[in-house]
Design a protein around this motif. Structure first.
Motif, short mmCIF file in Angstrom:
data_model
loop_
_atom_site.label_atom_id
_atom_site.label_comp_id
_atom_site.label_asym_id
_atom_site.label_seq_id
_atom_site.Cartn_x
_atom_site.Cartn_y
_atom_site.Cartn_z
N TRP A 75 13.37 17.73 -57.16
CA TRP A 75 13.44 18.54 -58.38
C TRP A 75 13.25 19.99 -57.97
CZ3 TRP A 75 8.69 20.07 -61.44
CH2 TRP A 75 9.04 20.71 -62.64
N TYR A 76 14.08 20.89 -58.48
CA TYR A 76 14.10 22.25 -57.98
C TYR A 76 12.73 22.92 -58.00
CZ TYR A 76 14.96 27.17 -57.34
OH TYR A 76 14.89 28.45 -56.87
N PHE A 77 11.97 22.72 -59.07
CA PHE A 77 10.69 23.43 -59.22
C PHE A 77 9.56 22.79 -58.40
CE2 PHE A 77 13.09 24.43 -63.05
CZ PHE A 77 12.94 25.80 -63.12
N GLN A 78 9.83 21.65 -57.78
CA GLN A 78 8.76 20.87 -57.13
C GLN A 78 8.09 21.64 -56.00
OE1 GLN A 78 9.97 16.87 -56.37
NE2 GLN A 78 8.31 16.44 -54.96
N ARG A 79 8.87 22.33 -55.16
CA ARG A 79 8.28 23.02 -54.01
C ARG A 79 7.44 24.22 -54.44
NH1 ARG A 79 12.03 27.13 -51.38
NH2 ARG A 79 11.21 26.38 -49.41
N TYR A 80 7.71 24.75 -55.61
CA TYR A 80 6.91 25.87 -56.13
C TYR A 80 5.66 25.36 -56.86
CZ TYR A 80 11.08 28.52 -55.01
OH TYR A 80 12.13 29.08 -54.34
N ALA A 81 5.80 24.24 -57.57
CA ALA A 81 4.67 23.72 -58.34
C ALA A 81 3.49 23.38 -57.44
CB ALA A 81 5.12 22.48 -59.13
N SER A 82 3.76 22.97 -56.21
CA SER A 82 2.67 22.59 -55.31
C SER A 82 1.81 23.78 -54.89
CB SER A 82 3.24 21.91 -54.05
OG SER A 82 4.03 22.81 -53.30
N HIS A 83 2.28 25.00 -55.14
CA HIS A 83 1.52 26.20 -54.77
C HIS A 83 0.83 26.86 -55.96
CE1 HIS A 83 3.12 26.34 -50.66
NE2 HIS A 83 4.26 25.95 -51.19
N LEU A 84 0.89 26.25 -57.13
CA LEU A 84 0.28 26.84 -58.32
C LEU A 84 -1.24 26.84 -58.20
CD1 LEU A 84 2.62 25.28 -61.02
CD2 LEU A 84 2.57 27.66 -60.25
N PRO A 85 -1.90 27.75 -58.91
CA PRO A 85 -3.35 27.91 -58.74
C PRO A 85 -4.18 26.85 -59.45
CG PRO A 85 -2.55 29.43 -60.41
CD PRO A 85 -1.33 28.76 -59.82
N ALA A 86 -5.37 26.61 -58.88
CA ALA A 86 -6.43 25.88 -59.58
C ALA A 86 -7.31 26.91 -60.28
CB ALA A 86 -7.22 25.05 -58.58
N ALA A 87 -8.32 26.44 -60.97
CA ALA A 87 -9.20 27.34 -61.71
C ALA A 87 -9.84 28.37 -60.78
CB ALA A 87 -10.30 26.53 -62.41
N GLY A 88 -9.80 29.63 -61.21
CA GLY A 88 -10.39 30.72 -60.45
C GLY A 88 -9.49 31.31 -59.39
N GLU A 89 -8.28 30.81 -59.26
CA GLU A 89 -7.37 31.28 -58.21
C GLU A 89 -6.29 32.21 -58.76
OE1 GLU A 89 -7.59 27.52 -55.10
OE2 GLU A 89 -5.83 27.76 -56.38
N THR A 90 -5.85 33.13 -57.91
CA THR A 90 -4.72 34.01 -58.21
C THR A 90 -3.66 33.79 -57.13
OG1 THR A 90 -6.14 35.70 -59.21
CG2 THR A 90 -3.93 36.38 -58.51
#
Length: 247
Positions: A75-90
């Motif tokens: 899925w196109y967005f899959q490789r980007y979604a894995s780099h999204l932040p957790a709480a407190g992250e930028t």
């Protein structure tokens, strides 16, 4: 802008950025800042100044290489979604999923159908992000054709800018009009109220950097923080681009 004035203003804004991040970490905010723009528009320099004093464990810069054969089947967005932040992250994306709205269709790296599917799906992907509590700030760094040409030429001759030189640089000027058309369609179709685009005029790199930081500070709006508003001639909404974008 005189160098001393620039340095003093930048330091003040970096202090405010550190204070804002401390508050964001305490609040458990999830922040994504997307940097898009033409080659040589100043993405690397702006990100460098912003992250210089930010918390290293809570700050990440994502600049992905071309997808692997396996990633091309995902899925196109899959490789980007894995780099999204957790709480407190930028997380800073130095180019993002919007590759499919710019370089990929212009260079023929995706099909017209894939391009159209992306423009349809991106607002839905970003709605899910923002509804999940992620603060999404999307920046398009705009540059004139003449200034881009000057910066690309400087890269070739400057020994310390060797790693900025890309095989695609030569295409940036050749395909200027195609990139303009792709940019215009991207802004028109993916500028939505929950994930708006902000355009930054970057021919003056120093002013652009300062105003990008001001814009981010105002978007995050940490309590008790007083910061000068960004210059509306340099930073403006995608709704107000008529006659202001580089052609």
């Amino acid at each position: 802008m005189a160098k001393d004035d620039y340095d003093a203003t930048l330091e003040m804004l970096q202090i405010q950025l550190v204070e804002t991040q401390a508050w964001a970490i305490d609040q458990g905010l999830k922040i994504v800042i997307v940097f898009e723009g033409r080659d040589a528009a100043g993405k690397d320099g702006a990100i460098k100044r912003m992250t210089e004093y930010m918390a290293p464990r809570q700050t990440r810069v994502v600049a992905l290489p071309k997808p692997s054969d396996r990633e091309l089947t995902q899925w196109y967005f899959q490789r980007y979604a894995s780099h999204l932040p957790a709480a407190g992250e930028t997380v800073f994306f130095n180019r993002s999923w919007y590759n499919r709205a710019g370089v990929e269709p212009v260079m023929g790296f995706c099909t017209p159908e894939q391009h159209e599917r992306f423009l349809h799906d991106a607002p839905h992907f970003e709605r899910m992000l923002t509804q999940s509590g992620t603060i999404l700030i999307k920046l398009w760094l705009d540059i004139s054709r003449a200034e881009q040409d000057r910066r690309l030429e400087e890269r070739v001759s400057h020994p310390l800018k060797r790693f900025k030189v890309s095989p695609l640089d030569a295409e940036a000027q050749k395909r200027w009009d195609a990139y303009s058309a792709a940019r215009n369609e991207m802004l028109e179709r993916t500028h939505v109220d929950y994930a708006p685009w902000t355009v930054v005029a970057t021919d003056d790199k120093k002013k652009a950097r300062l105003n990008i930081i001001r814009h981010v500070l105002h978007r995050l709006a940490a309590p008790g923080l007083e910061c000068q508003k960004p210059d509306s001639e340099i930073v403006f909404s995608a709704e107000k681009t008529k006659g202001r974008l580089a052609k």
